[in-house]
Design an enzyme around this catalytic site. Structure first.
Site, mmCIF file in Angstrom:
data_model
loop_
_atom_site.group_PDB
_atom_site.id
_atom_site.type_symbol
_atom_site.label_atom_id
_atom_site.label_comp_id
_atom_site.label_asym_id
_atom_site.label_seq_id
_atom_site.Cartn_x
_atom_site.Cartn_y
_atom_site.Cartn_z
ATOM 1 N N ARG A 160 11.974 -5.131 4.659
ATOM 2 C CA ARG A 160 11.595 -3.713 4.542
ATOM 3 C C ARG A 160 12.483 -2.809 5.391
ATOM 4 O O ARG A 160 12.737 -3.062 6.559
ATOM 5 C CB ARG A 160 10.149 -3.515 4.984
ATOM 6 C CG ARG A 160 9.836 -2.010 5.047
ATOM 7 C CD ARG A 160 8.426 -1.653 5.243
ATOM 8 N NE ARG A 160 7.766 -2.384 6.275
ATOM 9 C CZ ARG A 160 6.447 -2.477 6.368
ATOM 10 N NH1 ARG A 160 5.698 -1.900 5.464
ATOM 11 N NH2 ARG A 160 5.892 -3.136 7.342
ATOM 12 N N ARG A 186 -9.785 1.056 8.718
ATOM 13 C CA ARG A 186 -9.356 -0.308 9.019
ATOM 14 C C ARG A 186 -10.403 -1.113 9.757
ATOM 15 O O ARG A 186 -10.151 -2.248 10.124
ATOM 16 C CB ARG A 186 -8.099 -0.253 9.881
ATOM 17 C CG ARG A 186 -6.840 -0.529 9.064
ATOM 18 C CD ARG A 186 -5.707 -0.249 9.971
ATOM 19 N NE ARG A 186 -4.563 -1.040 9.770
ATOM 20 C CZ ARG A 186 -3.449 -0.586 9.210
ATOM 21 N NH1 ARG A 186 -3.401 0.593 8.672
ATOM 22 N NH2 ARG A 186 -2.392 -1.336 9.165
ATOM 23 N N ARG A 195 -0.478 -8.846 13.269
ATOM 24 C CA ARG A 195 -1.074 -7.815 12.397
ATOM 25 C C ARG A 195 -1.910 -8.469 11.297
ATOM 26 O O ARG A 195 -2.957 -7.950 10.908
ATOM 27 C CB ARG A 195 0.029 -6.934 11.801
ATOM 28 C CG ARG A 195 0.595 -5.957 12.835
ATOM 29 C CD ARG A 195 1.949 -5.405 12.454
ATOM 30 N NE ARG A 195 1.984 -4.726 11.186
ATOM 31 C CZ ARG A 195 3.097 -4.510 10.484
ATOM 32 N NH1 ARG A 195 4.263 -4.930 10.935
ATOM 33 N NH2 ARG A 195 3.050 -3.875 9.346
ATOM 34 N N ARG A 231 11.298 -1.093 11.035
ATOM 35 C CA ARG A 231 10.206 -0.753 11.950
ATOM 36 C C ARG A 231 10.151 -1.736 13.113
ATOM 37 O O ARG A 231 10.311 -2.934 12.918
ATOM 38 C CB ARG A 231 8.878 -0.785 11.197
ATOM 39 C CG ARG A 231 8.595 0.508 10.496
ATOM 40 C CD ARG A 231 7.410 0.464 9.594
ATOM 41 N NE ARG A 231 6.250 -0.256 10.085
ATOM 42 C CZ ARG A 231 5.119 -0.357 9.393
ATOM 43 N NH1 ARG A 231 5.010 0.235 8.215
ATOM 44 N NH2 ARG A 231 4.105 -1.031 9.862
ATOM 45 N N LYS A 276 0.832 -1.213 0.000
ATOM 46 C CA LYS A 276 0.000 0.000 0.000
ATOM 47 C C LYS A 276 0.869 1.267 0.000
ATOM 48 O O LYS A 276 0.615 2.190 -0.766
ATOM 49 C CB LYS A 276 -0.922 0.035 1.237
ATOM 50 C CG LYS A 276 -1.812 -1.187 1.383
ATOM 51 C CD LYS A 276 -2.715 -1.087 2.593
ATOM 52 C CE LYS A 276 -2.002 -1.063 3.937
ATOM 53 N NZ LYS A 276 -1.302 -2.313 4.285
HETATM 54 P P1 AP5 Z 1 4.902 -1.557 1.860
HETATM 55 O O1 AP5 Z 1 4.589 -0.741 0.653
HETATM 56 O O2 AP5 Z 1 5.552 -0.884 3.011
HETATM 57 O O3 AP5 Z 1 3.573 -2.314 2.343
HETATM 58 P P2 AP5 Z 1 2.316 -1.794 3.166
HETATM 59 O O4 AP5 Z 1 1.120 -2.479 2.628
HETATM 60 O O5 AP5 Z 1 2.295 -0.297 3.203
HETATM 61 O O6 AP5 Z 1 2.667 -2.423 4.567
HETATM 62 P P3 AP5 Z 1 2.594 -1.890 6.049
HETATM 63 O O7 AP5 Z 1 3.285 -2.937 6.887
HETATM 64 O O8 AP5 Z 1 3.101 -0.478 6.168
HETATM 65 O O9 AP5 Z 1 1.088 -1.913 6.311
HETATM 66 P P4 AP5 Z 1 0.398 -1.936 7.653
HETATM 67 O O10 AP5 Z 1 -0.966 -1.682 7.190
HETATM 68 O O11 AP5 Z 1 0.558 -3.114 8.524
HETATM 69 O O12 AP5 Z 1 1.178 -0.817 8.503
HETATM 70 P P5 AP5 Z 1 0.807 0.678 8.835
HETATM 71 O O13 AP5 Z 1 2.053 1.443 8.814
HETATM 72 O O14 AP5 Z 1 -0.338 1.145 8.035
HETATM 73 O O15 AP5 Z 1 5.757 -2.818 1.371
HETATM 74 C C1 AP5 Z 1 6.298 -3.732 2.306
HETATM 75 C C2 AP5 Z 1 7.695 -4.188 1.814
HETATM 76 O O16 AP5 Z 1 7.530 -4.905 0.580
HETATM 77 C C3 AP5 Z 1 8.649 -3.028 1.500
HETATM 78 O O17 AP5 Z 1 9.946 -3.389 1.839
HETATM 79 C C4 AP5 Z 1 8.525 -2.830 -0.020
HETATM 80 O O18 AP5 Z 1 9.712 -2.302 -0.581
HETATM 81 C C5 AP5 Z 1 8.253 -4.260 -0.487
HETATM 82 N N1 AP5 Z 1 7.379 -4.330 -1.666
HETATM 83 C C6 AP5 Z 1 6.294 -3.532 -1.937
HETATM 84 N N2 AP5 Z 1 5.714 -3.920 -3.093
HETATM 85 C C7 AP5 Z 1 6.450 -4.985 -3.549
HETATM 86 C C8 AP5 Z 1 6.337 -5.828 -4.702
HETATM 87 N N3 AP5 Z 1 5.358 -5.656 -5.620
HETATM 88 N N4 AP5 Z 1 7.235 -6.822 -4.859
HETATM 89 C C9 AP5 Z 1 8.234 -7.028 -3.930
HETATM 90 N N5 AP5 Z 1 8.406 -6.242 -2.820
HETATM 91 C C10 AP5 Z 1 7.508 -5.240 -2.635
HETATM 92 O O19 AP5 Z 1 0.284 0.528 10.337
HETATM 93 C C11 AP5 Z 1 1.170 0.221 11.400
HETATM 94 C C12 AP5 Z 1 0.388 0.165 12.695
HETATM 95 O O20 AP5 Z 1 -0.235 1.447 12.944
HETATM 96 C C13 AP5 Z 1 -0.788 -0.823 12.705
HETATM 97 O O21 AP5 Z 1 -0.372 -2.138 13.044
HETATM 98 C C14 AP5 Z 1 -1.685 -0.188 13.783
HETATM 99 O O22 AP5 Z 1 -1.186 -0.449 15.062
HETATM 100 C C15 AP5 Z 1 -1.527 1.290 13.507
HETATM 101 N N6 AP5 Z 1 -2.524 1.800 12.550
HETATM 102 C C16 AP5 Z 1 -2.288 2.284 11.291
HETATM 103 N N7 AP5 Z 1 -3.419 2.663 10.709
HETATM 104 C C17 AP5 Z 1 -4.406 2.407 11.613
HETATM 105 C C18 AP5 Z 1 -5.810 2.584 11.577
HETATM 106 N N8 AP5 Z 1 -6.444 3.090 10.494
HETATM 107 N N9 AP5 Z 1 -6.521 2.204 12.667
HETATM 108 C C19 AP5 Z 1 -5.917 1.700 13.765
HETATM 109 N N10 AP5 Z 1 -4.577 1.501 13.852
HETATM 110 C C20 AP5 Z 1 -3.834 1.865 12.779
#
Ligand code: AP5
Length: 224
Positions: free
Chosen positions: A122, A83, A168, A157, A8
């Site tokens: 990552r 979410r 997660r 992270r 994402k």
């Molecule tokens: P990346 O693009 O970083 O993936 P992502 O989907 O953004 O993954 P996240 O882990 O950031 O999502 P998340 O939803 O768990 O975390 P968030 O920060 O939102 O890609 C991942 C890796 O793969 C990278 O190294 C990239 O280079 C690689 N990659 C990408 N595409 C690729 C491809 N096509 N092929 C190969 N490699 C690839 O949330 C973190 C925490 O915050 C949550 O756990 C929660 O505690 C809190 N939080 C966030 N939002 C909310 C909400 N709305 N409500 C409540 N809590 C929340």
């Protein structure tokens, strides 16, 4: 929307360049609040470290503040929000309040084994927040950001440890994935197979959005 590690953030950054509208990532906003030690950040930290969702009150407060910023007036890309159903309903109200509406909701589908592999590699830049996939080749040999002038070391992270990632994923299945039905019923859902190289996923994403958004180079401003 999509599971942790489904791409994402990576793809949102590409859409920012293409459409000239900001990425609004609740994960990035919450990590920023934790790093600055704000009241929201202090209250969010424990949930984030353990792989649970942060309480809606905090997330909605952060989103409300961010949507009110000037650069969001022409449209925005929501990354990782909403979410759960309560957040989706609150978003609907917020958007109605500012006279906006969602154009589309894109669901990224990726096999969970691939997700574990991606997340373990990552790294992100502490300055520009760009995401990379480049684990250190040797201890102490941390990769560096090639986009920032002083090339800071990339960081891992704290919630990317494997057991936390598995939690997660469970939270995603239980709380977030059911939103696909909610948005399908509203006619907004576009599902893409995101288990492909980054460029290919971008092409699929642009294809999925082609009926709703115009690139920044166009004369017509993209709708929200
Ligand atoms: P990346 O693009 O970083 O993936 P992502 O989907 O953004 O993954 P996240 O882990 O950031 O999502 P998340 O939803 O768990 O975390 P968030 O920060 O939102 O890609 C991942 C890796 O793969 C990278 O190294 C990239 O280079 C690689 N990659 C990408 N595409 C690729 C491809 N096509 N092929 C190969 N490699 C690839 O949330 C973190 C925490 O915050 C949550 O756990 C929660 O505690 C809190 N939080 C966030 N939002 C909310 C909400 N709305 N409500 C409540 N809590 C929340």
């Amino acid at each position: 929307m999509g599971a942790p590690g489904s791409g994402k953030g990576t793809q949102s950054q590409r859409l920012v360049q293409r459409f000239g509208i900001p990425q609004i990532s609740t994960g990035d906003l919450l990590r920023g609040a934790v790093a600055r030690g704000t009241d929201y950040g202090k209250r969010a930290k424990a949930a984030m470290d353990s792989g649970q969702l942060v309480v809606d009150e905090i997330v909605l407060g952060i989103i409300r503040e961010r949507l009110a910023e000037r650069d969001a007036a022409r449209g925005f890309i929501l990354d990782g929000f909403p979410r759960n159903l309560a957040q989706a309903q609150a978003l609907q109200k917020m958007l109605t309040g500012i006279g906006a509406a969602l154009d589309a909701v894109v669901l990224f589908e990726v096999d969970y084994d691939e997700i574990i592999k991606r997340i373990s590699g990552r790294r992100s830049c502490p300055q520009c927040a760009r995401v990379f996939n480049s684990p250190a080749s040797a201890p102490g040999d941390a990769p560096r950001c090639d986009q920032c002038a002083d090339h800071p070391r990339l960081a891992q992270r704290p919630d990317d440890e494997e057991s936390t990632v598995r939690r997660r994923l469970e939270v995603y299945e239980r709380e977030t994935r059911p939103l696909a039905q909610f948005y399908a019923a509203a006619g907004l859902l576009r599902t893409i197979d995101a288990d492909a190289p980054v460029e290919e996923v971008t092409a699929r994403l642009i294809g999925a959005l082609s009926s709703v958004a115009a690139p920044a180079v166009s004369c017509s401003a993209p709708k929200t």
